[in-house]
Design a protein around this motif. Structure first.
Motif, mmCIF file in Angstrom:
data_model
loop_
_atom_site.group_PDB
_atom_site.id
_atom_site.type_symbol
_atom_site.label_atom_id
_atom_site.label_comp_id
_atom_site.label_asym_id
_atom_site.label_seq_id
_atom_site.Cartn_x
_atom_site.Cartn_y
_atom_site.Cartn_z
ATOM 1 N N ALA A 1 40.283 51.701 13.752
ATOM 2 C CA ALA A 1 39.900 50.857 13.870
ATOM 3 C C ALA A 1 38.338 50.780 14.046
ATOM 4 O O ALA A 1 37.099 50.284 14.025
ATOM 5 C CB ALA A 1 40.567 49.791 14.701
ATOM 6 N N ARG B 1 35.951 53.647 12.040
ATOM 7 C CA ARG B 1 36.061 52.993 10.733
ATOM 8 C C ARG B 1 35.361 52.030 10.313
ATOM 9 O O ARG B 1 34.316 51.907 9.278
ATOM 10 C CB ARG B 1 37.090 52.957 10.199
ATOM 11 C CG ARG B 1 37.987 53.801 9.454
ATOM 12 C CD ARG B 1 39.772 52.673 8.292
ATOM 13 N NE ARG B 1 40.520 53.311 8.571
ATOM 14 C CZ ARG B 1 41.907 53.461 8.225
ATOM 15 N NH1 ARG B 1 41.524 52.448 7.845
ATOM 16 N NH2 ARG B 1 42.751 54.201 8.119
ATOM 17 N N ALA B 2 35.164 50.708 11.628
ATOM 18 C CA ALA B 2 34.207 49.809 11.853
ATOM 19 C C ALA B 2 33.234 49.801 11.555
ATOM 20 O O ALA B 2 32.447 49.239 10.936
ATOM 21 C CB ALA B 2 34.805 48.282 13.055
ATOM 22 N N PHE C 1 38.073 39.461 14.184
ATOM 23 C CA PHE C 1 38.300 41.034 13.675
ATOM 24 C C PHE C 1 39.450 41.535 12.936
ATOM 25 O O PHE C 1 40.467 41.475 13.418
ATOM 26 C CB PHE C 1 37.941 42.365 14.974
ATOM 27 C CG PHE C 1 37.599 43.341 14.404
ATOM 28 C CD1 PHE C 1 36.383 43.984 13.743
ATOM 29 C CD2 PHE C 1 38.287 44.026 14.830
ATOM 30 C CE1 PHE C 1 36.970 45.613 13.461
ATOM 31 C CE2 PHE C 1 38.759 45.726 14.076
ATOM 32 C CZ PHE C 1 37.657 46.340 13.561
ATOM 33 N N GLU C 2 38.955 42.378 11.599
ATOM 34 C CA GLU C 2 39.984 42.663 10.816
ATOM 35 C C GLU C 2 39.456 44.236 10.473
ATOM 36 O O GLU C 2 38.512 44.926 10.055
ATOM 37 C CB GLU C 2 39.795 42.202 9.451
ATOM 38 C CG GLU C 2 40.639 40.683 9.550
ATOM 39 C CD GLU C 2 40.561 40.744 8.212
ATOM 40 O OE1 GLU C 2 40.796 41.219 6.645
ATOM 41 O OE2 GLU C 2 40.197 39.223 7.515
ATOM 42 N N LEU C 3 40.621 45.029 11.103
ATOM 43 C CA LEU C 3 40.073 46.652 10.925
ATOM 44 C C LEU C 3 40.054 47.527 9.043
ATOM 45 O O LEU C 3 41.005 46.390 8.397
ATOM 46 C CB LEU C 3 41.902 46.951 11.690
ATOM 47 C CG LEU C 3 42.200 48.033 11.409
ATOM 48 C CD1 LEU C 3 43.453 48.782 12.587
ATOM 49 C CD2 LEU C 3 42.077 49.366 10.259
ATOM 50 N N PRO C 4 39.289 47.629 9.443
ATOM 51 C CA PRO C 4 38.790 48.215 7.719
ATOM 52 C C PRO C 4 40.010 49.199 7.112
ATOM 53 O O PRO C 4 40.355 49.749 7.660
ATOM 54 C CB PRO C 4 37.413 48.927 8.040
ATOM 55 C CG PRO C 4 37.166 48.756 9.399
ATOM 56 C CD PRO C 4 37.805 48.379 9.889
ATOM 57 N N LYS D 1 32.327 52.537 8.482
ATOM 58 C CA LYS D 1 31.769 52.223 6.864
ATOM 59 C C LYS D 1 31.598 50.922 6.918
ATOM 60 O O LYS D 1 31.163 50.318 5.843
ATOM 61 C CB LYS D 1 33.270 52.134 6.747
ATOM 62 C CG LYS D 1 34.173 53.497 6.573
ATOM 63 C CD LYS D 1 35.749 53.365 6.216
ATOM 64 C CE LYS D 1 36.371 54.589 5.718
ATOM 65 N NZ LYS D 1 37.469 54.528 4.769
ATOM 66 N N LYS D 2 31.833 50.338 7.614
ATOM 67 C CA LYS D 2 31.379 48.553 8.084
ATOM 68 C C LYS D 2 30.219 48.183 8.667
ATOM 69 O O LYS D 2 28.916 47.429 8.814
ATOM 70 C CB LYS D 2 31.971 47.457 8.285
ATOM 71 C CG LYS D 2 33.356 47.866 7.794
ATOM 72 C CD LYS D 2 33.261 47.094 5.932
ATOM 73 C CE LYS D 2 34.209 47.347 5.336
ATOM 74 N NZ LYS D 2 34.951 46.730 4.574
ATOM 75 N N PHE E 1 29.375 47.721 11.507
ATOM 76 C CA PHE E 1 29.405 47.157 11.944
ATOM 77 C C PHE E 1 28.887 47.472 13.960
ATOM 78 O O PHE E 1 29.857 47.776 14.786
ATOM 79 C CB PHE E 1 30.683 46.488 12.501
ATOM 80 C CG PHE E 1 31.477 45.103 12.947
ATOM 81 C CD1 PHE E 1 30.859 44.454 12.642
ATOM 82 C CD2 PHE E 1 32.540 45.319 14.113
ATOM 83 C CE1 PHE E 1 31.719 42.871 13.354
ATOM 84 C CE2 PHE E 1 32.892 43.874 14.404
ATOM 85 C CZ PHE E 1 32.269 42.873 14.589
#
Lengths: 448, 314
Positions: free
Chosen positions: A246, A249-250, B3-6, A253-254, A256
């Motif tokens: 998580a 990826r955050a 938070f939302e896991l992508p 990809k985001k 964040f």
């Protein structure tokens, strides 16, 4: 989020002075956006723009340095989820756990392991990197004494695991070593953040959920702290890995930012079984942990973890190579057989393991083929007779053997005739195709 | 808002393959997400551990392994039963190593007879691996296939040089095949296509991506398996949606680190621990890269990996 060329252009002086080497500010902005230019090339950019731009161009996962001097380690700055896309950048730091309930003997033994358990492999030294000193008693004096002792006994970096009061005491004896302090939680974030700021040391955060963690990193960032490490361990390995995925990826990809930090994980707390712990640590090395804290770096355990780390962090595009030269196995003499193969590290490892297992004293010539395996190097014209012959002659092996006889890998049997011609008064023999058949082959030659 | 896991979107899924027959049948595969991503997909079947049984007493095995099998090493039937009854093997992998013409050159008939005995004696599915000599494996595995009709074996390694004969036999006698290629996505796909063109159902194929041990190419296996899975799941490549099998025990215990004594290499420490870790860490990585069947040897390494599987699939 990364800025576009136009967004960057708006922050530049727009004077088209050309001093950066580009014809216009817009052209320079476009290159910046593509990461093909450095902002420092512009002498007139404002400090404000600099800050905004460096923020935007910062790596999606921050690099955090722990320790000082030659033994400092950097974690983070990873750019991909899968290693075939691009090399994993900063190898997981392995930390050995020492706590203040341990006897002096035990502490000394752990420090000895940290300092002395090392392995040489393909020209690299494999070792653990950090020592995590933990307070179990909450006794600040006791903790400080232990930190002082450990700090003096190793050049490796430290992780201080204790409550804020204990850390405040202990940091006075090791601040220059830039230890990672562990951990800011929602209950002590102000105190821990003050210590991190006052001593310019990296800080770890721990929360019940990723939401807690995000809140903490945002708070620390707002306080001007940049060097943050995240502990996102859960009760199960499954959920711990889920958080590792998580976070990466955050961040990637985001983009964040609140999760754009390296992680720390504690296999030492996941099980009491040392072999299972090492296996879980290996899993965490492969799947994204920046630091793993382990209770055991006994030689076999550390060997498995560090080789795992080296393998996973190897550049997938560029093979590991061995140095060209003469290698000895099982104490060879002038009558021992001579083998030749390429310098692809994997070829070397497999061939050398088989020679060693055969127990037959043997010479092995490793030829630089730019890291290609036997067949690949042969088809690329690197492992061919007219390249091999001069190498063999100049290698110095002729001084070490009585009879000029050399054994080539079975897969390149076709070059034996030409090789013989190029070598002149040598005898060329074709060995087995598969490394697994080497022991039998060598034993036959030796008449065992 | 929290938070939302992508999450990743997967368009494909892994096929389910059944090995064994009747009460013995075990299903593998069926995943709809990348390994360890239980939060965004289904994992109906946990990975399985198959234990190595050899058709003749192994001569060069590490003492750390053989000490657990001393009483059965010369009796493959008893050996297989011990693996199942004492060590909880989910499957047995009978390795017909002695059929290799360069060693004992055991006949196809003898190998098939032995295989039948082992298959009849255990209550778990049987994987049968030939010696890896592509030519001899044709003779051996087609005979095994015929004699063991009705057992739904997993036969391997099937390679480009022998897929026609072994594939045809597997179709005729209703077995599965393990298609082995040398650590390469395109070659794996090509062999699957060849097998399907021959008439082998894609539900009867398992990919053997070739396994390197820790320190001996594990990173190549790890990445090729991740790429195989991405092709299957993210690119919905129907020719890659088979479960994967890793023949790792053999590789892990061949490593120098599992064999060399502490006297010869004092910095390496205790040999038994080293060997177990070499196998369990190799297996852990393969598990994390998507392995559905792990072929292993040491009871303790197996215990460790079983614990990890139980955690991951809890």
């Amino acid at each position: 989020m990364a800025l576009t060329g136009i967004q960057i252009f708006k922050m530049l002086p727009k004077t088209n002075c050309k001093e950066c080497g580009e014809p216009t500010c817009l052209a320079f902005a476009m290159k910046l956006a593509a990461s093909k230019a450095e902002l420092a090339s512009c002498p007139y950019v404002s400090d404000e723009a600099k800050e905004q731009l460096s923020e935007a161009s910062a790596p999606p996962i921050r690099g955090v340095v722990i320790g000082a001097g030659d033994n400092a380690v950097k974690v983070g700055e990873e750019l991909v989820l899968y290693r075939h896309e691009k090399t994993f950048v900063n190898p997981t730091a392995i930390a050995i756990l020492i706590d203040d309930s341990m006897s002096d003997d035990k502490v000394n033994a752990k420090i000895d392991q940290l300092n002395n358990n090392k392995y040489d492999r393909v020209g690299m030294t494999l070792k653990a990197n950090l020592v995590a000193v933990k307070s179990t008693s909450d006794d600040a004096g006791k903790f400080k004494a232990l930190v002082e002792k450990v700090s003096a006994a190793t050049d490796d970096g430290l992780v201080l695991i204790a409550n804020a009061d204990c850390i405040k005491e202990a940091i006075s004896v090791c601040a220059a070593k830039k230890p990672l302090i562990y951990a800011a939680t929602k209950d002590n974030v102000d105190a821990m953040s003050a210590i991190a700021k006052a001593n310019s040391v990296p800080i770890a955060v721990k929360g019940e959920t990723l939401d807690d963690i995000i809140e903490l990193t945002q708070k620390l960032t707002a306080a001007g702290i940049k060097d943050i490490v995240i502990d996102a361990d859960e009760k199960t390995f499954k959920d711990t890995i889920k958080n590792q995925i998580a976070i990466r990826r955050a961040a990637l990809k985001k983009k964040f930012r609140p999760l754009g930090f390296p992680t720390i994980s504690f296999p030492c707390d996941m099980t009491d079984d040392a072999l299972y712990e090492t296996t879980l640590a290996a899993g965490l090395i492969s799947k994204y942990a920046g630091i793993v804290v382990v209770s055991d770096i006994d030689a076999p355990n550390l060997l498995a973890m560090t080789v795992n780390r080296m393998n996973i962090y190897t550049d997938p595009q560029r093979p590991m190579v061995m140095d060209q030269g003469i290698y000895e196995f099982n104490s060879p003499d002038e009558n021992s057989p001579l083998l030749i193969t390429t310098n692809f590290a994997l070829t070397y490892f497999i061939v050398s393991a088989e020679i060693e297992a055969s127990r037959v004293p043997t010479w092995l010539l490793i030829m630089d083929t730019e890291g290609m395996s036997v067949l690949t190097a042969w088809s690329a014209g690197k492992f061919v007779a007219d390249a091999m012959a001069p190498f063999v002659i100049k290698s110095g092996i002729t001084d070490k053997i009585a009879k000029k006889k050399i054994i080539i890998p079975g897969y390149v049997a076709q070059l034996s005739g030409e090789f013989q011609e190029e070598l002149g008064n040598w005898e060329v023999q074709v060995g087995p195709r598969e490394a697994g058949d080497i022991p039998k082959y060598l034993r036959n030659i030796a008449g065992i | 808002m929290g938070f939302e896991l992508p999450k990743d979107n997967y368009t494909g899924s892994i096929r389910e393959v059944v090995i064994g027959e009747g009460d013995k049948a075990v299903k593998i595969g069926g995943q709809t997400a990348m390994p360890l991503c239980g939060f965004e997909g289904e994992f109906p079947n946990a990975p399985k551990i198959a234990m190595d049984v050899y058709d003749e007493t192994p001569e060069e095995w590490a003492e750390a392994v053989t000490e657990h099998f001393k009483d059965v090493l010369s009796d493959p039937v008893a050996w297989a039963q011990k693996c199942v009854n004492e060590y909880g093997a989910n499957m047995i992998c009978l390795q017909l190593a002695s059929t290799d013409p360069n060693t004992k050159d055991t006949s196809a008939e003898a190998a098939a007879e032995l295989t039948k005995k082992v298959a009849d004696a255990i209550n778990v599915p049987l994987i049968v691996y030939g010696s890896g000599n592509a030519e001899k494996d044709i003779e051996v595995l087609t005979k095994v296939s015929e004699v063991c009709q009705g057992h739904n074996l997993l036969l391997g390694p099937v390679v480009e040089d022998n897929y026609r004969q072994i594939g045809a036999s597997a179709i005729a006698y209703k077995h599965c095949v393990a298609a082995e290629t040398p650590i390469d996505v395109n070659m794996a796909k090509q062999l699957n296509i060849l097998l399907e063109n021959l008439g082998v159902s894609p539900d009867k194929i398992v990919i053997d991506p070739s396994t390197g041990a820790l320190g001996y190419g594990i990173e190549y296996s790890y990445s090729v398996m991740e790429r195989d899975r991405l092709a299957a799941l993210s690119q919905n490549d129907g020719k890659m949606q088979m479960p994967m099998i890793c023949n790792l025990g053999k590789e892990a215990w061949k490593a120098r680190e599992s064999k060399i004594s502490v006297e010869e290499e004092p910095t390496y420490g205790d040999l038994t621990k080293r060997g177990i870790l070499w196998e369990s860490v190799t297996a852990m990585n393969l598990l994390m890269a998507g392995a559905d069947i792990l072929i292993m040897r040491h009871p303790e390494a197996i215990n460790i990996v079983k614990k990890a599987i139980a955690d991951i699939h809890s």
